[in-house]
Structure formats: structure tokens, C-alpha cells
Design an enzyme around this catalytic site. Structure first.
Site, mmCIF file in Angstrom:
data_model
loop_
_atom_site.group_PDB
_atom_site.id
_atom_site.type_symbol
_atom_site.label_atom_id
_atom_site.label_comp_id
_atom_site.label_asym_id
_atom_site.label_seq_id
_atom_site.Cartn_x
_atom_site.Cartn_y
_atom_site.Cartn_z
ATOM 1 N N ASP A 1 150.807 159.606 76.271
ATOM 2 C CA ASP A 1 151.973 158.946 75.699
ATOM 3 C C ASP A 1 151.646 158.378 74.328
ATOM 4 O O ASP A 1 152.418 158.498 73.396
ATOM 5 C CB ASP A 1 152.513 157.855 76.630
ATOM 6 C CG ASP A 1 151.449 156.839 77.044
ATOM 7 O OD1 ASP A 1 150.248 157.124 76.919
ATOM 8 O OD2 ASP A 1 151.835 155.750 77.526
ATOM 9 N N ASP B 1 145.843 155.065 70.497
ATOM 10 C CA ASP B 1 145.594 154.039 69.478
ATOM 11 C C ASP B 1 144.114 154.037 69.115
ATOM 12 O O ASP B 1 143.701 154.794 68.256
ATOM 13 C CB ASP B 1 146.175 152.666 69.864
ATOM 14 C CG ASP B 1 145.919 152.250 71.295
ATOM 15 O OD1 ASP B 1 144.833 152.534 71.837
ATOM 16 O OD2 ASP B 1 146.807 151.599 71.871
#
Length: 176
Positions: free
Chosen positions: A95, A98
Site C-alpha cells: 500500500d 516510506d
């Protein structure tokens, strides 16, 4: 509390469809295994599969490195892989990427234990300003700033996954 919409539902569908078509171009003569990284990937994965026009198989795995809005930096496997995928073309479906700690752990796990024919990463969202890993994220639907986002499968302490849009928290920076 979610404040600002990052994407609208129609725009999300558009970028997911474009990503599915791009992956298909690379795998149209193959039957790749798409491996969804639970839980956050669920809406993106479902929509991606609707737009993927080729043959494919799917599996799931669950990892975690978050407590609230903070990445703990420690990645652990919460659920084993749901399918035998050794020697296959594998695309890890995320999804959001980072820091890259979770995807790096997953990538190494698959590379070292499953001996894939090929191994690539696809993500709905990438935060380039905090991603510092050396390996390539092959398919990125959208780059976003380093703000905490939720909705469309992404959560805040397990809440908000069912929101149809993506939102960011007001002043919601994550400290890495």
C-alpha cells in the site's frame, strides 16, 4: 482526525488502472504471483486485480513495523505466506513505502527463501523524501510527501481502512 483529501475515488481508480496496465506490459506472457502485504494493501490489491488483464495468481503475507503513527523500525512477520511461490515471477504488492524497512525485509525474505524467477515491488504510494534504501521500487502509482495518510486500506491504529478516499492527518508528520 483526517483533514485533507490526498486523492479522490476516481483519481485513485485511474492511477491503479494505469499501474496494472504497466505491470501487465512486463508480464503479459507470464503468470505472475501477486503477493499482497496485509492489511493495508487490501483495497489497492483488490482494485489492481480488477484492472490486471492477464493471467495471474495471488497470495498474502503480513508484516508489521508500526505502533500508531510511528514506525518502530523493527519489522516482524505476523502471518506466513499463504501459497507456495518458489521459482515463480513474484510481485510484492504494498500500500505504501516510506522508510523501506518493511519492503526491504520482505524482499530479502523472498530472495533468500523462495528463489524467485524474478522479484519486483509495486506500491500504491511512495514517500521519496524518507525512502533511503538501495533497491528499486519497480512500480509506483503515486509519490506523496512525508505525511501520515489513511483510508483506502491504510489505517491509524487499525481505524480508517474502510474510507474510500486517501486522507492525511493535519500536521501529521511521521518522525523516523
Amino acid at each position: 482526525r483526517p483533514e485533507q483529501i490526498v486523492e479522490g475515488v476516481m483519481k485513485l481508480q485511474e492511477i491503479v488502472k494505469k499501474l496494472a496496465e504497466k505491470v501487465y506490459e512486463d508480464y503479459k506472457d507470464e503468470t505472475p504471483v501477486f503477493i499482497g502485504v496485509l492489511n493495508g494493501v487490501i483495497m489497492f490489491f483488490s482494485d489492481f486485480l480488477k484492472y490486471y488483464p492477464g493471467k495471474c495468481e495471488l497470495a498474502f503475507i503480513q508484516m508489521s513495523s508500526y505502533a500508531g503513527t510511528q514506525s518502530t523500525g523493527i519489522v516482524y512477520k505476523k502471518m506466513d505466506l499463504t501459497k507456495e511461490v518458489e521459482g515463480r515471477h513474484i510481485i510484492l504488492m504494498e500500500d505504501i513505502v516510506d522508510t523501506g524497512n518493511t519492503i526491504e525485509s520482505l524482499y530479502n525474505y523472498f530472495e533468500n527463501t523462495q528463489r524467485p524467477k524474478s522479484l519486483k515491488v509495486a506500491t500504491l504510494l511512495l514517500k521519496p523524501e524518507v525512502y533511503k534504501k538501495d533497491f528499486k521500487i519497480h512500480y509506483v502509482a503515486k509519490e506523496i510527501p512525508n505525511k501520515f495518510v489513511l483510508g483506502y486500506g491504510l489505517d491509524y491504529d487499525e481505524l480508517g481502512r474502510n474510507l474510500p478516499d486517501l486522507y492525511q492527518l493535519e500536521d501529521g508528520r511521521i518522525n523516523h
